[in-house]
Design an enzyme around this catalytic site. Sequence first.
Site, PDB file in Angstrom:
ATOM      1  N   LYS A 286       0.849  -1.194   0.000  1.00  0.00           N
ATOM      2  CA  LYS A 286       0.000   0.000   0.000  1.00  0.00           C
ATOM      3  C   LYS A 286       0.884   1.243   0.000  1.00  0.00           C
ATOM      4  CE  LYS A 286      -3.836  -1.859   2.755  1.00  0.00           C
ATOM      5  NZ  LYS A 286      -4.926  -1.794   1.773  1.00  0.00           N
ATOM      6  N   ARG A 360      -9.783 -11.921   2.215  1.00  0.00           N
ATOM      7  CA  ARG A 360     -10.608 -13.015   1.692  1.00  0.00           C
ATOM      8  C   ARG A 360      -9.872 -14.350   1.768  1.00  0.00           C
ATOM      9  NH1 ARG A 360     -11.258  -9.861  -3.889  1.00  0.00           N
ATOM     10  NH2 ARG A 360     -11.060  -8.170  -2.382  1.00  0.00           N
TER      11      ARG A 360
HETATM   12  N1  BES Z   1      -7.903  -4.033   4.594  1.00  0.00           N
HETATM   13  C1  BES Z   1      -8.147  -3.611   3.266  1.00  0.00           C
HETATM   14  C2  BES Z   1      -9.505  -2.924   3.098  1.00  0.00           C
HETATM   15  C3  BES Z   1      -9.731  -1.640   3.854  1.00  0.00           C
HETATM   16  C4  BES Z   1      -9.667  -0.432   3.190  1.00  0.00           C
HETATM   17  C5  BES Z   1     -10.066  -1.655   5.200  1.00  0.00           C
HETATM   18  C6  BES Z   1      -9.913   0.746   3.887  1.00  0.00           C
HETATM   19  C7  BES Z   1     -10.296  -0.474   5.884  1.00  0.00           C
HETATM   20  C8  BES Z   1     -10.231   0.721   5.235  1.00  0.00           C
HETATM   21  C9  BES Z   1      -8.124  -4.813   2.342  1.00  0.00           C
HETATM   22  O1  BES Z   1      -7.275  -5.846   2.706  1.00  0.00           O
HETATM   23  C10 BES Z   1      -7.656  -4.365   1.006  1.00  0.00           C
HETATM   24  O2  BES Z   1      -6.548  -3.938   0.903  1.00  0.00           O
HETATM   25  N2  BES Z   1      -8.507  -4.480  -0.005  1.00  0.00           N
HETATM   26  C11 BES Z   1      -8.206  -4.099  -1.331  1.00  0.00           C
HETATM   27  C12 BES Z   1      -8.661  -5.194  -2.260  1.00  0.00           C
HETATM   28  C13 BES Z   1      -8.189  -5.033  -3.680  1.00  0.00           C
HETATM   29  C14 BES Z   1      -6.699  -5.200  -3.757  1.00  0.00           C
HETATM   30  C15 BES Z   1      -8.887  -6.079  -4.537  1.00  0.00           C
HETATM   31  C16 BES Z   1      -8.931  -2.797  -1.611  1.00  0.00           C
HETATM   32  O3  BES Z   1     -10.065  -2.624  -1.154  1.00  0.00           O
HETATM   33  O4  BES Z   1      -8.338  -1.931  -2.265  1.00  0.00           O
HETATM   34 MN    MN Z   2      -5.292  -5.558   2.073  1.00  0.00          MN
END
Ligand code: BES
Ligand code: MN
Length: 512
Positions: A286, A360
Amino acid sequence: MTALTLSTTAAPGLRADAIVVGVAKDSGSKSGDLVVAPGAEAVDEAYDGKLAGVLGTLGASGAEGEVTKLPAPSGFKAPLVLAVGLGPRPEKDSGYDAEALRRAAGAAARALAGSKKAGFALPVADAADAAAVGEGALLGAYSFDSYKENGKDAESRNGKAPLGEAVLLGGKGRDKAYKAAVERVTAVSEELNRARDLINTPPNDLNPAAFAAAAQEAAKEHGLKVQVLDEKALAKGGYGGILGVGSGSASAPRLVKLSYTNPKAKKHLALVGKGITYDSGGISLKPAGHNETMKCDMSGAAAVFSAVVAAARLGLEVNVTGWLALAENMPSGSATRPGDVLRMYSGKTVEVLNTDAEGRLVLADALWAASQEKPDAIVDVATLTGAMVLALGSRTFGIMANDDAFRSAIHEAAEEVGEEAWPMPLPEHLRKGMDSPTADLANMGERMGGGLVAGLFLREFVGEGITWAHLDIAGPAFNEGGPFGYTPKGGTGSAVRTLVRLAELAAAGDLG
Ligand code: BES
Ligand code: MN
Ligand code: ZN
């Protein structure tokens, strides 16, 4: 921890630091009129029936959460009266909405940080109102200051300790229904605040092993059965999803099974929580600006943990099994790479296209593990997708399910306890976006509808014929803004009250 008590003492006679009264906007009369809410009659009388007028003079508007302080009338044992805004006055004076009461009590409790004891002269006409006021006070008084100098949250409370005791005035102390209400909200609020503590604990102190240890300790205290699978047991069992996500971290993953059983239970509810103690994104790292709050990525597991313990404390006649899928998502030489294929606990293979879609993967293994016991229903809770935050904002969680009636029942339960939630679909056409040339499926699909794609992924790992729902709490789990009502900054404890309500409904035979 703030104490909650009932008292038949009238407001003037209570030895306390403050008396809380409610003030509402009377939209029925000419604009700007205020009304003092029921419960504060004795206080109003002491101001010669002019409390609303005095508050108006001081600039009060009755707006939700507004706090106005004034000196108590002579003869009061407490020196201060604190008026909290309830928003618009309901049509009938007896009809103050539970959530309005909860929020007002929460705002008052926050404003009373540093006080030892406060009497709440808010509407407590019946036990349900008393429960709402009590819950708002206990949740609003929460603070997380274990990492502050002298254990004091200097920034948000000017170095003041949380309100010591909230006394519900006019609550019939010897009435069974009132006593039960106080006991219930005390247990639920204390457990919810425990979830907040876990969420707020920095990720260098709360890794998967530390989280599992906390579960073991709570299990001992509340007579729960607990089983912890460490990395060796996970490898032996074939939990490729949890292991794959945890492989980049120096802190190994865990799968915790926390079981509450009641001999009179007729139903078995399984709760599954995403417990990523820190989500850096892994190799699909990230960017800065997106990882500062990612200690909150175990909020689902925290909610499940708290709900199971609350069910035990309430002695609900239902069996509840909590599954905490704990891992830290980090990049390293041993981390899962985009392109790797994981063999999941269910036997399916998953091509990892993006290591940041890790939630997931851990949930898939836990859902399959939960399914092996053939529970009557499974509910998973996860801070799963940014897409859900874009769709529903930061205060509402999404509900997806393989059963429309179950999804509606959860939505209703959430509404009942004052949690904002909204039903979301699982459109079949989005499934093919996760087709992989190499494996059974990929961990990513179409970008559009990303929250629903994640839900469809999870559905693949729910045992045949089992009723299942998925709560995506990515929005409301962590409050990055200022505190409001009974919601603090930071970890909120989102979904705890909904899960406890579901367990109660299951115990009553009213769920599915
Ligand atoms: N933990 C994050 C989602 C999240 C985003 C939680 C903002 C709390 C606040 C999750 O693991 C994630 O990174 N999801 C990605 C999925 C994508 C790579 C398909 C996302 O939502 O960008
Ligand atoms: Mn994530
Ligand atoms: Zn995550």
